[in-house]
Design a protein around this motif. Structure first.
Motif, mmCIF file in Angstrom:
data_model
loop_
_atom_site.group_PDB
_atom_site.id
_atom_site.type_symbol
_atom_site.label_atom_id
_atom_site.label_comp_id
_atom_site.label_asym_id
_atom_site.label_seq_id
_atom_site.Cartn_x
_atom_site.Cartn_y
_atom_site.Cartn_z
ATOM 1 N N ARG A 56 1.009 -1.281 0.055
ATOM 2 C CA ARG A 56 -0.049 0.062 -0.149
ATOM 3 C C ARG A 56 0.823 1.282 -0.062
ATOM 4 O O ARG A 56 1.680 1.421 0.909
ATOM 5 C CB ARG A 56 -1.034 -0.047 1.273
ATOM 6 N N LEU A 57 0.600 1.955 -0.921
ATOM 7 C CA LEU A 57 1.326 3.224 -1.158
ATOM 8 C C LEU A 57 0.981 4.310 -0.039
ATOM 9 O O LEU A 57 -0.362 4.383 0.083
ATOM 10 C CB LEU A 57 1.291 4.075 -2.290
ATOM 11 N N VAL A 58 1.858 4.928 0.648
ATOM 12 C CA VAL A 58 1.504 6.061 1.632
ATOM 13 C C VAL A 58 1.912 7.199 1.324
ATOM 14 O O VAL A 58 2.982 7.543 0.783
ATOM 15 C CB VAL A 58 1.984 5.596 3.129
ATOM 16 N N PHE A 59 0.664 8.249 1.196
ATOM 17 C CA PHE A 59 1.158 9.740 0.908
ATOM 18 C C PHE A 59 0.754 10.653 2.148
ATOM 19 O O PHE A 59 0.221 10.178 2.999
ATOM 20 C CB PHE A 59 0.487 10.179 -0.573
ATOM 21 N N HIS A 60 1.386 11.809 2.125
ATOM 22 C CA HIS A 60 1.021 12.830 3.098
ATOM 23 C C HIS A 60 0.334 13.891 2.620
ATOM 24 O O HIS A 60 0.419 14.297 1.144
ATOM 25 C CB HIS A 60 2.270 13.259 3.649
ATOM 26 N N ALA A 61 -0.637 14.434 3.192
ATOM 27 C CA ALA A 61 -1.686 15.411 2.948
ATOM 28 C C ALA A 61 -2.021 16.449 3.870
ATOM 29 O O ALA A 61 -1.793 16.123 5.013
ATOM 30 C CB ALA A 61 -2.862 14.666 2.210
ATOM 31 N N GLN A 62 -2.443 17.700 3.273
ATOM 32 C CA GLN A 62 -2.909 18.711 4.120
ATOM 33 C C GLN A 62 -4.114 19.227 3.584
ATOM 34 O O GLN A 62 -4.136 19.231 2.367
ATOM 35 C CB GLN A 62 -1.864 19.747 4.802
ATOM 36 N N LEU A 63 -4.863 20.103 4.357
ATOM 37 C CA LEU A 63 -5.869 20.735 3.606
ATOM 38 C C LEU A 63 -5.197 22.142 3.153
ATOM 39 O O LEU A 63 -4.372 22.622 4.249
ATOM 40 C CB LEU A 63 -7.162 21.093 4.443
ATOM 41 N N ALA A 64 -5.503 22.694 2.161
ATOM 42 C CA ALA A 64 -4.691 23.799 1.595
ATOM 43 C C ALA A 64 -4.961 25.119 2.564
ATOM 44 O O ALA A 64 -3.790 25.799 2.346
ATOM 45 C CB ALA A 64 -5.116 23.888 -0.019
ATOM 46 N N HIS A 65 -5.901 25.368 3.073
ATOM 47 C CA HIS A 65 -6.044 26.216 4.039
ATOM 48 C C HIS A 65 -5.356 26.045 5.117
ATOM 49 O O HIS A 65 -5.381 27.150 6.058
ATOM 50 C CB HIS A 65 -7.608 26.808 4.088
ATOM 51 N N GLY A 66 -4.941 25.122 5.549
ATOM 52 C CA GLY A 66 -4.222 24.859 6.809
ATOM 53 C C GLY A 66 -4.759 23.516 7.616
ATOM 54 O O GLY A 66 -6.163 23.507 7.766
ATOM 55 N N SER A 67 -4.178 22.763 8.055
ATOM 56 C CA SER A 67 -4.721 21.471 8.906
ATOM 57 C C SER A 67 -3.340 20.773 9.373
ATOM 58 O O SER A 67 -2.195 20.936 8.752
ATOM 59 C CB SER A 67 -5.260 20.622 7.946
ATOM 60 N N PRO A 68 -3.549 20.053 10.181
ATOM 61 C CA PRO A 68 -2.426 18.822 10.306
ATOM 62 C C PRO A 68 -2.158 18.021 9.261
ATOM 63 O O PRO A 68 -2.957 18.123 8.495
ATOM 64 C CB PRO A 68 -2.785 17.798 11.625
ATOM 65 N N THR A 69 -0.976 17.083 9.416
ATOM 66 C CA THR A 69 -0.838 16.492 8.191
ATOM 67 C C THR A 69 -1.397 15.139 8.546
ATOM 68 O O THR A 69 -1.400 14.423 9.359
ATOM 69 C CB THR A 69 0.957 16.239 8.056
ATOM 70 N N PHE A 206 -26.334 36.455 -18.121
ATOM 71 C CA PHE A 206 -26.651 35.217 -17.532
ATOM 72 C C PHE A 206 -26.012 35.173 -16.176
ATOM 73 O O PHE A 206 -25.095 36.049 -15.800
ATOM 74 C CB PHE A 206 -25.720 34.164 -18.401
ATOM 75 N N THR A 207 -26.588 34.342 -15.290
ATOM 76 C CA THR A 207 -26.393 34.164 -14.060
ATOM 77 C C THR A 207 -25.351 32.818 -13.581
ATOM 78 O O THR A 207 -25.698 31.887 -14.220
ATOM 79 C CB THR A 207 -27.632 33.870 -13.251
ATOM 80 N N LEU A 208 -24.279 33.331 -13.092
ATOM 81 C CA LEU A 208 -23.335 32.155 -12.560
ATOM 82 C C LEU A 208 -23.233 32.118 -11.386
ATOM 83 O O LEU A 208 -23.141 32.886 -10.409
ATOM 84 C CB LEU A 208 -21.713 32.799 -13.119
ATOM 85 N N LYS A 209 -23.353 30.737 -10.727
ATOM 86 C CA LYS A 209 -23.297 30.525 -9.503
ATOM 87 C C LYS A 209 -22.119 29.647 -9.015
ATOM 88 O O LYS A 209 -21.673 28.711 -9.952
ATOM 89 C CB LYS A 209 -24.613 29.504 -8.865
ATOM 90 N N LEU A 210 -21.080 30.157 -8.399
ATOM 91 C CA LEU A 210 -19.715 29.741 -8.052
ATOM 92 C C LEU A 210 -19.444 29.288 -6.823
ATOM 93 O O LEU A 210 -20.267 29.735 -5.729
ATOM 94 C CB LEU A 210 -18.738 30.683 -8.524
ATOM 95 N N CYS A 211 -18.477 28.450 -6.395
ATOM 96 C CA CYS A 211 -18.068 28.554 -5.126
ATOM 97 C C CYS A 211 -16.576 28.501 -5.020
ATOM 98 O O CYS A 211 -16.008 27.618 -5.964
ATOM 99 C CB CYS A 211 -18.479 26.871 -4.612
ATOM 100 N N GLU A 212 -16.041 29.106 -4.498
ATOM 101 C CA GLU A 212 -14.593 29.196 -4.437
ATOM 102 C C GLU A 212 -13.886 28.231 -3.295
ATOM 103 O O GLU A 212 -14.523 27.985 -2.228
ATOM 104 C CB GLU A 212 -14.066 30.744 -4.085
ATOM 105 N N PRO A 213 -12.662 28.080 -3.580
ATOM 106 C CA PRO A 213 -11.868 27.248 -2.459
ATOM 107 C C PRO A 213 -11.770 27.903 -1.317
ATOM 108 O O PRO A 213 -11.442 29.125 -1.290
ATOM 109 C CB PRO A 213 -10.602 26.966 -3.292
ATOM 110 N N LEU A 214 -11.964 27.247 -0.074
ATOM 111 C CA LEU A 214 -11.505 28.145 1.129
ATOM 112 C C LEU A 214 -9.935 28.327 1.242
ATOM 113 O O LEU A 214 -9.192 27.501 0.749
ATOM 114 C CB LEU A 214 -11.904 26.747 2.238
ATOM 115 N N LYS A 215 -9.920 29.540 1.550
ATOM 116 C CA LYS A 215 -8.697 30.277 1.445
ATOM 117 C C LYS A 215 -7.715 30.348 3.007
ATOM 118 O O LYS A 215 -8.325 30.690 3.804
ATOM 119 C CB LYS A 215 -8.472 31.290 0.751
#
Length: 260
Positions: A56-69, A206-215
């Motif tokens: 099993r391959l193991v990777f490390h990740a965080q949430l881009a706006h900040g979090s533990p690993t 025209f109407t555009l409904k968007l969602c931006e990434p949490l920053k």
């Protein structure tokens, strides 16, 4: 080509350009290796090992706006990757919009695409503030390049300078397109969203409904300051693990070429 540079066999793209999109197939580049990430190539002509015998391959990740690993493992396609990220950070898989490699910034050049190096660090960008805007289509082209995340979200990858959308400061790279003129687009591919935008009549609103990434706080800056930012972290890799929508993952080694 510089001495020792590897020539990588072209992978099936996860990101298709123009108004391009992410697919469920995924490649992982094999670098120096992280604990728990070793994987031996399958010799040509031999079947892959049984599932129980595959490491099993193991990777490390965080949430881009900040979090533990967090530790991410046990996935075989993009949707499963998002699901594992959601499990690690106690969010829903639907919260994950897309991932970048080795940078938490909205750098579309580092978008998780056709491959992941075993030493690459994954940053997950999750759903943030929603916004709804009225756009006047004064030209045939809006100046957008759209991609999708392979799990039902189409979002803006690039905005052409001087275009209709570029003049609207509230629309940014990374914004997910949730709806156009009230039509829900969750679950749509990039080309379906692009077709709707292209077919909108010129000279009308025209109407555009968007969602931006949490920053994170440091990412809240003028749009022009967000693009093309490189992280000091850099990917590495000497092989490719392909995660396919059908069949087991397979490993391919790079062909290394010395140039004198």
């Amino acid at each position: 080509m510089p001495l020792g540079l590897g020539r990588r066999k072209k992978a099936s793209p996860l990101m298709e350009e123009e108004d391009g999109g992410e697919r469920s197939a995924l490649s992982v580049s094999q670098g120096g290796g992280m604990p728990g990430s070793s994987l031996s190539p399958v010799p040509p002509g031999l079947p892959p090992p049984a599932p129980a015998l595959r490491p099993r391959l193991v990777f490390h990740a965080q949430l881009a706006h900040g979090s533990p690993t967090g530790r991410i493992e046990g996935f075989s396609n993009v949707k499963e990757l998002y699901g594992k990220i959601a499990e690690a950070f106690h969010i829903t898989a639907g919260d994950v919009m897309f991932c970048t490699l080795n940078t938490h910034r909205l750098d579309m050049e580092k978008l998780l695409g056709g491959q992941i190096g075993l030493e690459d660090f994954i940053f997950a960008h999750i759903r943030g503030q929603k916004k709804e805007l009225e756009v006047y289509k004064s030209e045939d082209s809006l100046g957008l390049t759209i991609t999708d995340n392979g799990a039902g979200y189409a979002f803006i990858k690039r905005i052409k300078e001087g275009s209709v959308i570029h003049r609207m400061q509230l629309i940014s790279v990374g914004d997910m397109i949730e709806a156009i003129n009230g039509k829900n687009l969750i679950g749509s591919r990039h080309f379906e969203v692009a077709k709707i935008l292209k077919e909108l009549p010129r000279g009308r609103n025209f109407t555009l409904k968007l969602c931006e990434p949490l920053k994170a706080f440091e990412m809240i800056a003028p749009r022009s300051g967000l693009g093309g930012v490189n992280s000091s972290m850099s990917p590495s890799g000497r092989g490719t693990l392909r995660l396919r929508s059908k069949g087991p993952p397979t490993v391919e080694e790079l062909v290394r070429t010395n140039v004198t």
